[in-house]
Write a protein that holds these residues in place. Structure first.
Motif, PDB file in Angstrom:
ATOM      1  N   SER A  71       0.851  -1.185   0.000  1.00 41.82           N
ATOM      2  CA  SER A  71       0.000   0.000   0.000  1.00 41.82           C
ATOM      3  C   SER A  71       0.890   1.240   0.000  1.00 41.82           C
ATOM      4  CB  SER A  71      -0.889  -0.003   1.237  1.00 41.82           C
ATOM      5  OG  SER A  71      -0.086  -0.063   2.389  1.00 41.82           O
ATOM      6  N   GLN A  72       0.294   2.362  -0.335  1.00 41.51           N
ATOM      7  CA  GLN A  72       0.968   3.656  -0.175  1.00 41.51           C
ATOM      8  C   GLN A  72      -0.032   4.587   0.481  1.00 41.51           C
ATOM      9  OE1 GLN A  72       2.766   5.426  -3.632  1.00 41.51           O
ATOM     10  NE2 GLN A  72       3.687   3.514  -4.312  1.00 41.51           N
ATOM     11  N   MET A  73      -0.504   4.185   1.620  1.00 40.71           N
ATOM     12  CA  MET A  73      -1.510   4.980   2.315  1.00 40.71           C
ATOM     13  C   MET A  73      -1.459   4.620   3.790  1.00 40.71           C
ATOM     14  SD  MET A  73      -4.039   6.985   2.892  1.00 40.71           S
ATOM     15  CE  MET A  73      -3.868   7.799   1.319  1.00 40.71           C
ATOM     16  N   ILE A  74      -0.819   5.493   4.564  1.00 42.25           N
ATOM     17  CA  ILE A  74      -0.714   5.254   5.996  1.00 42.25           C
ATOM     18  C   ILE A  74      -1.967   5.813   6.641  1.00 42.25           C
ATOM     19  CG2 ILE A  74       0.657   5.682   8.060  1.00 42.25           C
ATOM     20  CD1 ILE A  74       3.021   6.171   6.081  1.00 42.25           C
ATOM     21  N   ARG A  75      -2.704   4.961   7.317  1.00 39.82           N
ATOM     22  CA  ARG A  75      -3.972   5.409   7.890  1.00 39.82           C
ATOM     23  C   ARG A  75      -3.738   6.168   9.193  1.00 39.82           C
ATOM     24  NH1 ARG A  75      -7.410   0.066   8.165  1.00 39.82           N
ATOM     25  NH2 ARG A  75      -5.432  -0.766   8.882  1.00 39.82           N
ATOM     26  N   THR A  76      -4.781   6.823   9.643  1.00 44.66           N
ATOM     27  CA  THR A  76      -4.660   7.659  10.834  1.00 44.66           C
ATOM     28  C   THR A  76      -4.821   6.811  12.094  1.00 44.66           C
ATOM     29  OG1 THR A  76      -7.005   8.094  10.615  1.00 44.66           O
ATOM     30  CG2 THR A  76      -5.537   9.720   9.697  1.00 44.66           C
ATOM     31  N   LEU A  77      -4.026   5.765  12.180  1.00 41.69           N
ATOM     32  CA  LEU A  77      -4.080   4.883  13.337  1.00 41.69           C
ATOM     33  C   LEU A  77      -2.713   4.907  14.011  1.00 41.69           C
ATOM     34  CD1 LEU A  77      -5.852   1.904  11.562  1.00 41.69           C
ATOM     35  CD2 LEU A  77      -6.896   3.503  13.158  1.00 41.69           C
ATOM     36  N   ARG A  78      -2.722   4.837  15.339  1.00 38.88           N
ATOM     37  CA  ARG A  78      -1.471   5.012  16.084  1.00 38.88           C
ATOM     38  C   ARG A  78      -0.402   4.024  15.633  1.00 38.88           C
ATOM     39  NH1 ARG A  78      -0.688   3.148  22.174  1.00 38.88           N
ATOM     40  NH2 ARG A  78       1.576   3.282  22.221  1.00 38.88           N
ATOM     41  N   ASP A  79      -0.790   2.734  15.535  1.00 36.35           N
ATOM     42  CA  ASP A  79       0.240   1.746  15.214  1.00 36.35           C
ATOM     43  C   ASP A  79       0.810   1.962  13.817  1.00 36.35           C
ATOM     44  OD1 ASP A  79      -2.588   0.665  14.833  1.00 36.35           O
ATOM     45  OD2 ASP A  79      -1.452  -0.647  13.524  1.00 36.35           O
ATOM     46  N   GLU A  80      -0.030   2.434  12.906  1.00 35.44           N
ATOM     47  CA  GLU A  80       0.485   2.654  11.548  1.00 35.44           C
ATOM     48  C   GLU A  80       1.469   3.813  11.532  1.00 35.44           C
ATOM     49  OE1 GLU A  80      -1.910   2.360   8.202  1.00 35.44           O
ATOM     50  OE2 GLU A  80      -2.770   0.487   8.914  1.00 35.44           O
TER      51      GLU A  80
ATOM     52  N   TYR B 477       1.184  -4.081  20.989  1.00 36.01           N
ATOM     53  CA  TYR B 477       2.280  -3.382  21.668  1.00 36.01           C
ATOM     54  C   TYR B 477       2.804  -4.250  22.788  1.00 36.01           C
ATOM     55  CZ  TYR B 477       1.153   0.938  19.248  1.00 36.01           C
ATOM     56  OH  TYR B 477       0.970   1.879  18.297  1.00 36.01           O
ATOM     57  N   ASN B 478       4.090  -4.139  23.077  1.00 32.47           N
ATOM     58  CA  ASN B 478       4.577  -4.839  24.257  1.00 32.47           C
ATOM     59  C   ASN B 478       4.547  -3.914  25.471  1.00 32.47           C
ATOM     60  OD1 ASN B 478       6.733  -3.204  23.840  1.00 32.47           O
ATOM     61  ND2 ASN B 478       7.964  -4.791  22.829  1.00 32.47           N
ATOM     62  N   ASP B 479       4.974  -4.414  26.598  1.00 32.30           N
ATOM     63  CA  ASP B 479       4.797  -3.675  27.844  1.00 32.30           C
ATOM     64  C   ASP B 479       5.469  -2.307  27.831  1.00 32.30           C
ATOM     65  OD1 ASP B 479       3.348  -5.735  28.713  1.00 32.30           O
ATOM     66  OD2 ASP B 479       4.990  -6.735  29.795  1.00 32.30           O
ATOM     67  N   SER B 480       6.565  -2.231  27.125  1.00 35.61           N
ATOM     68  CA  SER B 480       7.267  -0.942  27.138  1.00 35.61           C
ATOM     69  C   SER B 480       6.641   0.062  26.167  1.00 35.61           C
ATOM     70  CB  SER B 480       8.737  -1.158  26.788  1.00 35.61           C
ATOM     71  OG  SER B 480       8.830  -1.860  25.565  1.00 35.61           O
ATOM     72  N   GLY B 481       5.493  -0.308  25.564  1.00 38.86           N
ATOM     73  CA  GLY B 481       4.787   0.658  24.729  1.00 38.86           C
ATOM     74  C   GLY B 481       5.336   0.777  23.324  1.00 38.86           C
ATOM     75  N   THR B 482       6.094  -0.197  22.873  1.00 40.16           N
ATOM     76  CA  THR B 482       6.524  -0.172  21.473  1.00 40.16           C
ATOM     77  C   THR B 482       5.881  -1.345  20.738  1.00 40.16           C
ATOM     78  OG1 THR B 482       8.463  -1.424  22.117  1.00 40.16           O
ATOM     79  CG2 THR B 482       8.741   0.954  21.851  1.00 40.16           C
ATOM     80  N   LEU B 483       5.893  -1.261  19.420  1.00 39.77           N
ATOM     81  CA  LEU B 483       5.260  -2.315  18.629  1.00 39.77           C
ATOM     82  C   LEU B 483       5.968  -3.643  18.868  1.00 39.77           C
ATOM     83  CD1 LEU B 483       4.744  -0.267  15.371  1.00 39.77           C
ATOM     84  CD2 LEU B 483       2.944  -1.214  16.818  1.00 39.77           C
ATOM     85  N   ALA B 484       5.184  -4.697  19.070  1.00 40.84           N
ATOM     86  CA  ALA B 484       5.774  -5.960  19.490  1.00 40.84           C
ATOM     87  C   ALA B 484       6.412  -6.731  18.341  1.00 40.84           C
ATOM     88  CB  ALA B 484       4.717  -6.830  20.163  1.00 40.84           C
ATOM     89  N   TYR B 485       5.843  -6.599  17.148  1.00 39.00           N
ATOM     90  CA  TYR B 485       6.311  -7.434  16.037  1.00 39.00           C
ATOM     91  C   TYR B 485       6.811  -6.579  14.886  1.00 39.00           C
ATOM     92  CZ  TYR B 485       3.597 -10.973  18.482  1.00 39.00           C
ATOM     93  OH  TYR B 485       3.100 -11.814  19.422  1.00 39.00           O
ATOM     94  N   SER B 486       7.887  -7.043  14.241  1.00 43.09           N
ATOM     95  CA  SER B 486       8.308  -6.402  13.000  1.00 43.09           C
ATOM     96  C   SER B 486       7.388  -6.903  11.890  1.00 43.09           C
ATOM     97  CB  SER B 486       9.752  -6.775  12.672  1.00 43.09           C
ATOM     98  OG  SER B 486       9.801  -8.117  12.231  1.00 43.09           O
ATOM     99  N   PHE B 487       7.421  -6.226  10.757  1.00 40.96           N
ATOM    100  CA  PHE B 487       6.547  -6.667   9.672  1.00 40.96           C
ATOM    101  C   PHE B 487       6.890  -8.085   9.249  1.00 40.96           C
ATOM    102  CE2 PHE B 487       4.749  -7.232   5.563  1.00 40.96           C
ATOM    103  CZ  PHE B 487       3.537  -6.586   5.656  1.00 40.96           C
ATOM    104  N   VAL B 488       8.183  -8.349   9.194  1.00 40.27           N
ATOM    105  CA  VAL B 488       8.608  -9.667   8.722  1.00 40.27           C
ATOM    106  C   VAL B 488       8.107 -10.773   9.648  1.00 40.27           C
ATOM    107  CG1 VAL B 488      10.624 -11.106   8.261  1.00 40.27           C
ATOM    108  CG2 VAL B 488      10.548  -8.770   7.429  1.00 40.27           C
TER     109      VAL B 488
END
Lengths: 241, 546, 56
Positions: A71-80, B477-488
């Motif tokens: 995709s080339q569209m980052i949504r307005t979501l925190r994790d993204e 997210y993991n406990d420290s508030g960062t994303l737990a998994y990489s895309f891979v």
């Protein structure tokens, strides 16, 4: 007899018109406001257009169906936003004919891939993704490095783009083929022309450093990847700024 | 086939084919430096082959006026054959790309065979090749029967059918050469799109001409659905494909729209292609073949009418749910979501109508795999539309979007609904058209049914799992508030599901092959001797042609 | 071409609602109209009849 026949036909045509009417209103109501959307799209003066080389690279991206996995569209979501960077703004795809927002992330979003990796990384990755990321399922694109880039018709590409609304100048169109070469040949007069027409911030370097010295499709694709998310800084500025 | 055309029609066919040959040659010469030229050559070759076929049958005796006492079913017969051929081809390519996601090197080191080019070959092959041919073939059959009138002439239906298949071939060969607009489900380039417009308008006019000849004043509801399919697909196709070619001798074009507008137009198209190509047309099929096969009238005719207008109306607004949380204005997203939810009403109206029609005939459903195909199709239709409305809810969509869940949803619809109703209809139709007692092998129909159902379930369950896992991994997210998994990490987690999915697809493909074989054998069976030979003669004096 | 965006949005939201309600009503009334009943019943059963050849 004629009367009956006439009535029958009228009924059929009526049905067709009814379908058209009922069906089109939804589309019109929903889409029409978007044609005045320039009134709502952020106005950013620093937004620049794609160079001829980047246009060519973008067309390769389209041709190879990279959009089927990216995709080339980052949504307005925190994790993204944390994973990929500031969310995408409407203005950023203003010159994208067509847009490449995508619908499936078999691979990661690429809206802000520009500058994240070196040119060498991209070339190695595209040649054989598993040499760089062993778990990858991305296809290898080795033939891109073996295919010469077609540049002779780039002027016509820019011209068509101008027809649909991208502000290319006559000069840009006239020197499109030369500019494609120039962008990969720093410290030449050609390169100076590119910088003059497309701005000092343009990436000018031999993307991918093709062995035989000629321009390949790989160079163009990498040039395109390196500009993704960097046509304007608008998304990085604080809201309202 | 040619023997059924009148002299005038044979001449007409020659003129059309000659024009097409010239067009192809001009394209080939002008575009010699571009894939455009190759397509020109392809058009010319196809047209020349047509000319050869017409000439070889040119001096056959003309059909007699007795033809007006019969329905004209040749295009339907050819269409069924083409539909099955495209099904096997499209499913094969689909399964290949499915394996590629588990074994990415299982392909050739060449552009044409890479994932990104094969994927649209699969989608176009199954949607337009298989689905489109099945729709055209059955629509000709249904509209003649429900209008109690013969198609107005012999040439136009063949033009529609073969012209449409030329479109499909140009589309698919184009992708392999790298020609694509990148708009999902509207990938073919400008000249291929223009050709489809010609074919499609002819199709619409043909349908209207037949309706005008009808002997039955009321237009049966199946025809409404077919008509909506034809009319709205024309509208969608024209708007979404507006583009400016870089020249008239090169294939590349640039979409008239950009950015947000383009996204909205594309998904307005994309979602309504699902509605009017993959739903409306196939509902037309269902509303005719299901009651016919079950031998019972549709449960509620009124409900079918209300559903019809509901679908025609609601779907149009729903497209924007493909763009939740994007740069699209929020109110459009909300509108799309609301209408997607309301869509459930007409959708369940249709699914319920089908199932209630079968209520009381469950014994037949148990014994008759053909009817069972249709029943399962209705169930999947109900499930998929429910799931679709659910996924259009913003918060659900934030998880499901961009993941394999979408793929699972699409295939619940495509395999479970579209393909099942088509196979059911074809199994009902083939013995009627070729005047056989039944299919060559009822056992093979049974085998096909279980392969299709098993394949669909494996596929859909695998994709639900992978989609939800994927969506959750991306946002954990993991406990420290960062994303737990990489895309891979998420890519690795998908692997077992991708293998399962490819196996499910393989089962479905095998089913289609069994079905094709069975149809072929049915057609080759000796025709039964007619009980009373007199029945072959039309009963009443004929009115000469129109 | 300079119809303000706001106007269009407003129109879409207000008119769209009435249109939706109106259309739904019309369709339901048409489907339930008593004199249509016979026509519909006949249509539903007519397709089951023998259909070997076109009506002359």
């Amino acid at each position: 007899m004629f009367g009956l026949h006439y009535r029958l036909e009228r009924k059929a045509i009526g049905l067709v018109l009814g379908i058209m009417l009922v069906a089109s209103i939804g589309g019109i109501v929903e889409i029409a406001p978007l044609f005045t959307i320039h009134q709502t799209v952020e106005d950013v003066p620093d937004m620049r257009v794609y160079t001829p080389l980047e246009v060519a690279g973008r067309n390769i991206y389209i041709r190879e169906g990279c959009y089927a996995c990216h995709s080339q569209m980052i949504r307005t979501l925190r994790d993204e936003v944390e994973r990929y960077g500031p969310y995408s703004l409407a203005v950023e795809s203003k010159y994208d004919h067509p847009m490449l927002w995508g619908s499936k992330r078999t691979g990661p979003d690429l809206a802000r891939i520009g500058g994240k990796y070196s040119d060498e990384w991209h070339v190695a990755h595209l040649m054989d993704p598993r040499a760089v990321v062993p778990e990858s399922v991305m296809p290898s694109y080795g033939w891109l490095a073996r295919s010469d880039l077609r540049t002779d018709n780039l002027g016509r590409h820019l011209k068509a783009l101008r027809t649909v609304g991208v502000p290319y100048t006559d000069e840009m169109i006239a020197s499109a083929s030369a500019d494609a070469y120039g962008q990969t040949a720093p410290d030449t007069n050609f390169a100076a022309g590119v910088a003059k027409r497309y701005g000092e911030a343009t990436n000018i370097r031999p993307f991918g450093a093709t062995p035989n010295g000629g321009l390949t499709e790989m160079d163009a694709l990498v040039a395109y990847l390196q500009i993704l998310g960097r046509l304007t800084d608008a998304a990085h500025r604080p809201v309202g700024g | 086939m040619i023997a059924e055309l009148t002299k005038n029609e044979r001449n007409g066919a020659l003129v059309i084919l000659a024009v097409l040959t010239v067009v192809g040659l001009v394209m080939a010469v002008a575009g010699y430096a571009d894939p455009f030229g190759i397509h020109g050559g392809l058009v010319a070759i196809a047209a020349l082959a047509g000319i050869f076929a017409v000439i070889s049958g040119y001096f056959a005796p003309e059909p007699t006026l007795a033809r007006f006492g019969e329905y004209y079913d040749t295009p339907s017969k050819i269409g069924i054959g083409l539909a099955m051929a495209w099904a096997v081809f499209g499913l094969f390519v689909g399964d290949w790309v499915a394996w590629l996601l588990a074994y990415p090197n299982a392909t050739f080191d060449a552009g044409w065979s890479s994932f990104g080019r094969l994927r649209p070959v699969h989608t176009t092959g199954v949607i337009f090749g298989f689905g489109g041919n099945a729709l055209i073939a059955t629509s000709f059959h249904v509209m003649q029967r429900t209008c109690r009138a013969r198609l107005p002439d012999q040439l136009t239906p063949l033009f529609v059918l073969f012209g449409y298949n030329l479109f499909c071939i140009l589309a698919v060969t184009g992708y392999l050469m790298g020609l694509t607009q990148s708009k999902e489900y509207a990938e073919p380039e400008w000249y291929v799109d223009l050709w489809l417009v010609v074919v499609w308008v002819t199709y619409l006019v043909l349908y209207l001409r037949l309706l005008a000849r009808r002997r039955e004043p009321h237009i049966y509801v199946a025809n409404w659905y077919y008509l909506a399919f034809i009319v709205v697909v024309a509208m969608l196709h024209v708007v979404n494909n507006l583009a400016v070619p870089i020249s008239f001798y090169e294939a590349k074009s640039y979409s008239l729209f950009s950015g947000v507008q383009d996204a909205m137009t594309e998904w307005w198209y994309g979602h309504n292609a699902v509605a009017f190509f993959l739903t409306s047309g196939f509902l037309g099929m269902m509303y005719y073949y299901l009651p016919k096969r079950a031998g019972r009238p549709i449960f509620s005719y009124r409900m079918s009418i209300v559903s019809f207008w509901g679908i025609t109306f609601f779907y149009m607004w729903a497209g924007s749910h493909h763009l939740h949380y994007t740069a699209l204005p929020q109110w459009v997203q909300t509108l799309g979501m609301t209408f997607s939810l309301m869509l459930l009403i007409p959708s369940w109206g249709s699914a319920g109508n089908a199932l209630l029609t079968l209520n009381g005939a469950w014994g037949r459903v148990r014994d008759d795999a053909t009817l069972r195909f249709m029943m399962v199709a209705a169930v999947f239709y109900g499930l998929t539309t429910f799931e679709g409305s659910f996924m259009a809810i913003r918060s659900v969509n934030s998880l499901s979007h961009y993941t394999d869940w979408t793929i699972g949803h699409v295939h619940a619809g495509a395999l479970g609904w579209v393909a099942m109703i088509t196979f059911g209809s074809i199994y009902a139709l083939v013995p009627w058209l070729w005047k056989r007692e039944g299919m060559y092998s009822p056992r093979a129909v049974e085998v096909h049914f279980w392969l299709a159902l098993g394949g669909t379930l494996v596929y859909v369950l695998a994709m639900w799992n992978s989609g939800i896992i994927q969506g959750l991994m991306w946002r954990t997210y993991n406990d420290s508030g960062t994303l737990a998994y990489s895309f891979v990490d998420s890519v690795v987690a998908m692997r077992p599901y991708y293998i399962a999915r490819a196996i499910g697809g393989l089962m479905f493909l095998l089913g289609a092959i069994v079905g094709s074989w069975n149809i072929w054998m049915t057609v080759r069976m000796p025709a039964p001797v007619p009980a009373d030979a007199g029945g072959d003669q039309p009963a009443i004096a004929l009115q000469a042609g129109e | 071409m300079d119809i303000a965006h706001g106007t269009l949005v407003w129109l879409a939201k207000s008119f769209g609602l009435f249109y939706l309600i109106g259309l739904s009503l019309i369709v339901v009334i048409y489907a339930c109209w008593p004199s249509n009943r016979q026509k519909f019943d006949r249509a539903a059963t007519a397709i089951l009849e023998e259909e070997d050849r076109p009506w002359q």
